[in-house]
Design a protein around this motif. Structure first.
Motif, PDB file in Angstrom:
ATOM      1  N   SER A 312       0.827  -1.206   0.000  1.00 50.82           N
ATOM      2  CA  SER A 312       0.000   0.000   0.000  1.00 50.82           C
ATOM      3  C   SER A 312       0.868   1.266   0.000  1.00 50.82           C
ATOM      4  O   SER A 312       1.727   1.439   0.883  1.00 50.82           O
ATOM      5  CB  SER A 312      -0.895  -0.028   1.248  1.00 50.82           C
ATOM      6  OG  SER A 312      -1.096   1.260   1.728  1.00 50.82           O
ATOM      7  N   PRO A 313       0.653   2.168  -0.946  1.00 50.69           N
ATOM      8  CA  PRO A 313       1.415   3.430  -0.965  1.00 50.69           C
ATOM      9  C   PRO A 313       1.181   4.242   0.307  1.00 50.69           C
ATOM     10  O   PRO A 313       2.060   4.971   0.765  1.00 50.69           O
ATOM     11  CB  PRO A 313       0.875   4.174  -2.188  1.00 50.69           C
ATOM     12  CG  PRO A 313       0.034   3.214  -2.944  1.00 50.69           C
ATOM     13  CD  PRO A 313      -0.308   2.065  -2.053  1.00 50.69           C
ATOM     14  N   THR A 314      -0.010   4.085   0.892  1.00 48.97           N
ATOM     15  CA  THR A 314      -0.306   4.830   2.133  1.00 48.97           C
ATOM     16  C   THR A 314       0.616   4.373   3.264  1.00 48.97           C
ATOM     17  O   THR A 314       1.115   5.196   4.046  1.00 48.97           O
ATOM     18  CB  THR A 314      -1.778   4.601   2.553  1.00 48.97           C
ATOM     19  OG1 THR A 314      -2.594   4.833   1.423  1.00 48.97           O
ATOM     20  CG2 THR A 314      -2.189   5.498   3.698  1.00 48.97           C
ATOM     21  N   LEU A 315       0.861   3.058   3.333  1.00 48.97           N
ATOM     22  CA  LEU A 315       1.756   2.565   4.387  1.00 48.97           C
ATOM     23  C   LEU A 315       3.180   3.093   4.165  1.00 48.97           C
ATOM     24  O   LEU A 315       3.865   3.475   5.116  1.00 48.97           O
ATOM     25  CB  LEU A 315       1.738   1.034   4.437  1.00 48.97           C
ATOM     26  CG  LEU A 315       0.408   0.383   4.868  1.00 48.97           C
ATOM     27  CD1 LEU A 315       0.546  -1.133   4.933  1.00 48.97           C
ATOM     28  CD2 LEU A 315      -0.070   0.901   6.218  1.00 48.97           C
ATOM     29  N   LEU A 316       3.601   3.133   2.907  1.00 49.92           N
ATOM     30  CA  LEU A 316       4.946   3.675   2.612  1.00 49.92           C
ATOM     31  C   LEU A 316       5.028   5.151   2.971  1.00 49.92           C
ATOM     32  O   LEU A 316       6.025   5.629   3.513  1.00 49.92           O
ATOM     33  CB  LEU A 316       5.280   3.482   1.122  1.00 49.92           C
ATOM     34  CG  LEU A 316       5.548   2.038   0.677  1.00 49.92           C
ATOM     35  CD1 LEU A 316       5.705   1.957  -0.834  1.00 49.92           C
ATOM     36  CD2 LEU A 316       6.788   1.474   1.362  1.00 49.92           C
ATOM     37  N   GLU A 317       3.949   5.866   2.692  1.00 48.88           N
ATOM     38  CA  GLU A 317       3.889   7.292   3.042  1.00 48.88           C
ATOM     39  C   GLU A 317       3.984   7.469   4.563  1.00 48.88           C
ATOM     40  O   GLU A 317       4.671   8.372   5.062  1.00 48.88           O
ATOM     41  CB  GLU A 317       2.571   7.882   2.517  1.00 48.88           C
ATOM     42  CG  GLU A 317       2.424   9.370   2.734  1.00 48.88           C
ATOM     43  CD  GLU A 317       1.018   9.868   2.388  1.00 48.88           C
ATOM     44  OE1 GLU A 317       0.182   9.069   1.909  1.00 48.88           O
ATOM     45  OE2 GLU A 317       0.753  11.052   2.638  1.00 48.88           O
TER      46      GLU A 317
END
Ligand code: ATP
Length: 323
Positions: A312-317
Motif C-alpha cells: 500500500s502506498p499509504t503505508l509507505l507514506e
C-alpha cells in the motif's frame, strides 16, 4: 460429501490450530466425518490419517504451531506420489480436503485436482508472510507482526539508552509485509523490503537526517529478502559512515513463527475454517477462502498464488512522514 480431511502444510504459522479446530467442529456440526492428515501432503502419501472428534481439538485455539504438524513433501511433487495419495484418499473414503498452507500448498492442490477431479480441495491461507492474493490477512501474519513489534520495542528501550543504530532483520524472503507493518507499529526510522530497491546512498542520507535531529536511537527494519541480502550486509555497508553511533544487528528469526495467536488471528482463522467446510459442502473446489474488507472472499488457487498483494502506498507514506 460425507468425509473430509484437513491438513497443515508448508511453513507453520500461529492460528493454524484455531483453523483446524474450526474445520473439525464445523464438519461435525454439519454431520460430516473428519480426519486429521498428519504432516501435510506427506500424511496423504503415507496414509497417516487420524479420526477427529470435537474433543480432539479441545484446548488448542490458544496454541501456536500445529497439532497436525507440517512438512515439505517431495513425493507429492511427482505423478507417482500423487497417484499414491489419490489411492489413499479414495480408500479412506475422503472426498473433500481443507488444505491450510501457502502458495506451494495450493499449487500442489491445483495440480492434484487436474489429475483427480473427484477429490475437492478448498484452501485456507496459512503463512506468516501475507503473500497471497484474495485475503487481507493470512493466518499467522497478525501474530508475526505483533511478535516482531514486541521484540523491536524491547530493542528500542536499550537502543535509546545508548544512542545506538540498530538494523533489525525480520522474516520476509519475497515480500515485506511483516517489515512494513512492524516498522510503522514501532515508529522505526525506515524499512528495506524486497519490493523496493535498496539504495545505500539514500539510506545513509535518511540515517544522517535522523542523527542530526538528535534522535535517541535509529532503528532500521530490514526484511530478510531485501535486495542486498539482509541486515548483516546492509549494516556492513552503512555502519562505517556513522562511527559516533555504536551499531548493532539483530535477526529476529523463528520467534516470529511461534507464540500464542492474537485475538484477531484466532477469530479470522476460525472464520476461514468454518467457511472452508461450508464451501466444500456447497460443492466448491479449487478455491482459497480469504477475508477482504471484513467479508468472506473465494479466490481460485491460480489467482491466489499468482497475484501478490500490492504494497500500500499509504503505508509507505506513513513510514516516510511519521518517522
Ligand atoms: P510457505 O508459504 O509457508 O512456504 P507453502 O505452502 O508455500 O508455505 P511449500 O513448501 O512451498 O510451502 O509447499 C508445501 C508443499 O506443497 C510441498 O512440500 C509439496 O508437497 C507441495 N507442493 C508445492 N509445490 C508443488 C508442486 N509444484 N507440485 C506438487 N506439489 C507441490
Amino acid at each position: 460429501m460425507e468425509k473430509i480431511g484437513v491438513f497443515t502444510s508448508g511453513g507453520d504459522a500461529p492460528g493454524m490450530n484455531a483453523c483446524i479446530r474450526a474445520v473439525v467442529r464445523t464438519a461435525i456440526y454439519h454431520g460430516l466425518e473428519v480426519v486429521g492428515i498428519m504432516e501435510g501432503y506427506q500424511g496423504i502419501v503415507d496414509k497417516n490419517f487420524i479420526p477427529m472428534t470435537a474433543d480432539s481439538v479441545s484446548n488448542i485455539i490458544q496454541q501456536g504451531g500445529t497439532i497436525l504438524k507440517s512438512a515439505r513433501c517431495t513425493q507429492f511433487r511427482t505423478k507417482k506420489g500423487r497417484k499414491k495419495a489419490y489411492k489413499n484418499l479414495k480408500e479412506a473414503g475422503i472426498d473433500g480436503v481443507v488444505a491450510i498452507g501457502g502458495d506451494g500448498t495450493f499449487t500442489g492442490a491445483a495440480i492434484f485436482m487436474q489429475e483427480y477431479p473427484d477429490i475437492n480441495f478448498v484452501g485456507c491461507p496459512g503463512t506468516i508472510d501475507n503473500d497471497l492474493h484474495g485475503t487481507d490477512f493470512t493466518i499467522g501474519y497478525d501474530t508475526a507482526i505483533n511478535t516482531a513489534m514486541e521484540a523491536i520495542d524491547k530493542i528500542k528501550d536499550t537502543a535509546n539508552a545508548d544512542a545506538r543504530l540498530f538494523f533489525i532483520e525480520v522474516m520476509g524472503r519475497d515480500v515485506g509485509f511483516i517489515a512494513l507493518r512492524s516498522c510503522i507499529a514501532t515508529g522505526a526510522e525506515t524499512v528495506l523490503m524486497p519490493e523496493t530497491s535498496t539504495n545505500i546512498k539514500a539510506l545513509v542520507k535518511t540515517i544522517s537526517e535522523h542523527y542530526e535531529r538528535k534522535k535517541a536511537s535509529i532503528i532500521i527494519i530490514v526484511a530478510e529478502g531485501e535486495e542486498m541480502g539482509g541486515a548483516v550486509k546492509v549494516a556492513k555497508k552503512v555502519s562505517k559512515k556513522f562511527t559516533a553511533l555504536s551499531s548493532r544487528v539483530t535477526i529476529l528469526g523463528h520467534i516470529q513463527r511461534g507464540g500464542r495467536p492474537t485475538a484477531m488471528e484466532r477469530v479470522n482463522a476460525s472464520w476461514m475454517g468454518l467457511e472452508a467446510v461450508k464451501a466444500l459442502i456447497a460443492g466448491e473446489k479449487g478455491i482459497m477462502i480469504g477475508i477482504v474488507n471484513n467479508k468472506v472472499a473465494h479466490t481460485s488457487f491460480e489467482k491466489a498464488i499468482k497475484h501478490n498483494q500490492e504494497i500500500s502506498p499509504t503505508l509507505l507514506e506513513m513510514v516516510k512522514v511519521l518517522a
